[in-house]
Design a protein around this motif. Sequence first.
Motif, PDB file in Angstrom:
ATOM      1  N   PHE A  15      68.252  14.760  57.426  1.00 32.75           N
ATOM      2  CA  PHE A  15      69.223  13.933  58.123  1.00 32.75           C
ATOM      3  C   PHE A  15      70.532  14.702  58.294  1.00 32.75           C
ATOM      4  O   PHE A  15      71.123  15.170  57.335  1.00 32.75           O
ATOM      5  CB  PHE A  15      69.462  12.642  57.339  1.00 32.75           C
ATOM      6  CG  PHE A  15      70.369  11.685  58.040  1.00 32.75           C
ATOM      7  CD1 PHE A  15      69.945  11.025  59.169  1.00 32.75           C
ATOM      8  CD2 PHE A  15      71.640  11.469  57.580  1.00 32.75           C
ATOM      9  CE1 PHE A  15      70.772  10.147  59.821  1.00 32.75           C
ATOM     10  CE2 PHE A  15      72.478  10.592  58.223  1.00 32.75           C
ATOM     11  CZ  PHE A  15      72.050   9.928  59.346  1.00 32.75           C
ATOM     12  N   LEU A  16      70.955  14.878  59.536  1.00 28.88           N
ATOM     13  CA  LEU A  16      72.185  15.614  59.854  1.00 28.88           C
ATOM     14  C   LEU A  16      72.200  17.010  59.226  1.00 28.88           C
ATOM     15  O   LEU A  16      73.139  17.385  58.544  1.00 28.88           O
ATOM     16  CB  LEU A  16      73.429  14.838  59.420  1.00 28.88           C
ATOM     17  CG  LEU A  16      73.746  13.589  60.210  1.00 28.88           C
ATOM     18  CD1 LEU A  16      74.980  12.900  59.643  1.00 28.88           C
ATOM     19  CD2 LEU A  16      73.961  13.905  61.678  1.00 28.88           C
ATOM     20  N   LEU A  17      71.179  17.744  59.449  1.00 33.95           N
ATOM     21  CA  LEU A  17      71.027  19.137  59.028  1.00 33.95           C
ATOM     22  C   LEU A  17      70.800  19.316  57.537  1.00 33.95           C
ATOM     23  O   LEU A  17      70.531  20.402  57.083  1.00 33.95           O
ATOM     24  CB  LEU A  17      72.210  19.989  59.494  1.00 33.95           C
ATOM     25  CG  LEU A  17      72.491  19.982  60.993  1.00 33.95           C
ATOM     26  CD1 LEU A  17      73.741  20.788  61.294  1.00 33.95           C
ATOM     27  CD2 LEU A  17      71.316  20.521  61.772  1.00 33.95           C
ATOM     28  N   GLY A  18      70.917  18.294  56.737  1.00 30.20           N
ATOM     29  CA  GLY A  18      70.588  18.368  55.323  1.00 30.20           C
ATOM     30  C   GLY A  18      71.581  19.100  54.435  1.00 30.20           C
ATOM     31  O   GLY A  18      71.253  19.464  53.320  1.00 30.20           O
ATOM     32  N   ALA A  19      72.792  19.303  54.900  1.00 34.32           N
ATOM     33  CA  ALA A  19      73.768  20.057  54.098  1.00 34.32           C
ATOM     34  C   ALA A  19      74.109  19.337  52.799  1.00 34.32           C
ATOM     35  O   ALA A  19      74.241  19.977  51.752  1.00 34.32           O
ATOM     36  CB  ALA A  19      75.030  20.329  54.904  1.00 34.32           C
ATOM     37  N   CYS A  20      74.253  18.030  52.835  1.00 37.38           N
ATOM     38  CA  CYS A  20      74.577  17.291  51.603  1.00 37.38           C
ATOM     39  C   CYS A  20      73.427  17.360  50.600  1.00 37.38           C
ATOM     40  O   CYS A  20      73.651  17.554  49.408  1.00 37.38           O
ATOM     41  CB  CYS A  20      74.908  15.837  51.924  1.00 37.38           C
ATOM     42  SG  CYS A  20      76.475  15.623  52.783  1.00 37.38           S
ATOM     43  N   CYS A  54      79.291  22.027  59.173  1.00 32.89           N
ATOM     44  CA  CYS A  54      78.481  22.877  60.057  1.00 32.89           C
ATOM     45  C   CYS A  54      78.293  24.268  59.464  1.00 32.89           C
ATOM     46  O   CYS A  54      77.200  24.835  59.525  1.00 32.89           O
ATOM     47  CB  CYS A  54      79.123  22.962  61.444  1.00 32.89           C
ATOM     48  SG  CYS A  54      79.017  21.412  62.361  1.00 32.89           S
ATOM     49  N   VAL A  55      79.337  24.813  58.879  1.00 32.08           N
ATOM     50  CA  VAL A  55      79.233  26.122  58.221  1.00 32.08           C
ATOM     51  C   VAL A  55      78.235  26.053  57.067  1.00 32.08           C
ATOM     52  O   VAL A  55      77.387  26.933  56.912  1.00 32.08           O
ATOM     53  CB  VAL A  55      80.616  26.608  57.738  1.00 32.08           C
ATOM     54  CG1 VAL A  55      80.494  27.795  56.801  1.00 32.08           C
ATOM     55  CG2 VAL A  55      81.500  26.949  58.926  1.00 32.08           C
TER      56      VAL A  55
END
Length: 64
Positions: A15-20, A54-55
């Motif tokens: 979900f949303l690139l999985g950064a969290c 995003c980074v």
Amino acid sequence: MIQHHGIGDTSHRSFLLGACAQAAGQSGLPPIAIRAAAVVALCLWLQLTIALYCVAAVAFRLRA
């Protein structure tokens, strides 16, 4: 019933690139704590938080 395809259950990570989720996995903190901090940061510093998210997402994808 929801079926997940692929290796392992990674639906919560995409979900949303999985950064969290990736940050939670590497830090040992619960994903909900990282997501809550991200929401607070979004409310306080919208543009900076989006840029850093995003980074982080790109960095995690490059490491994978």
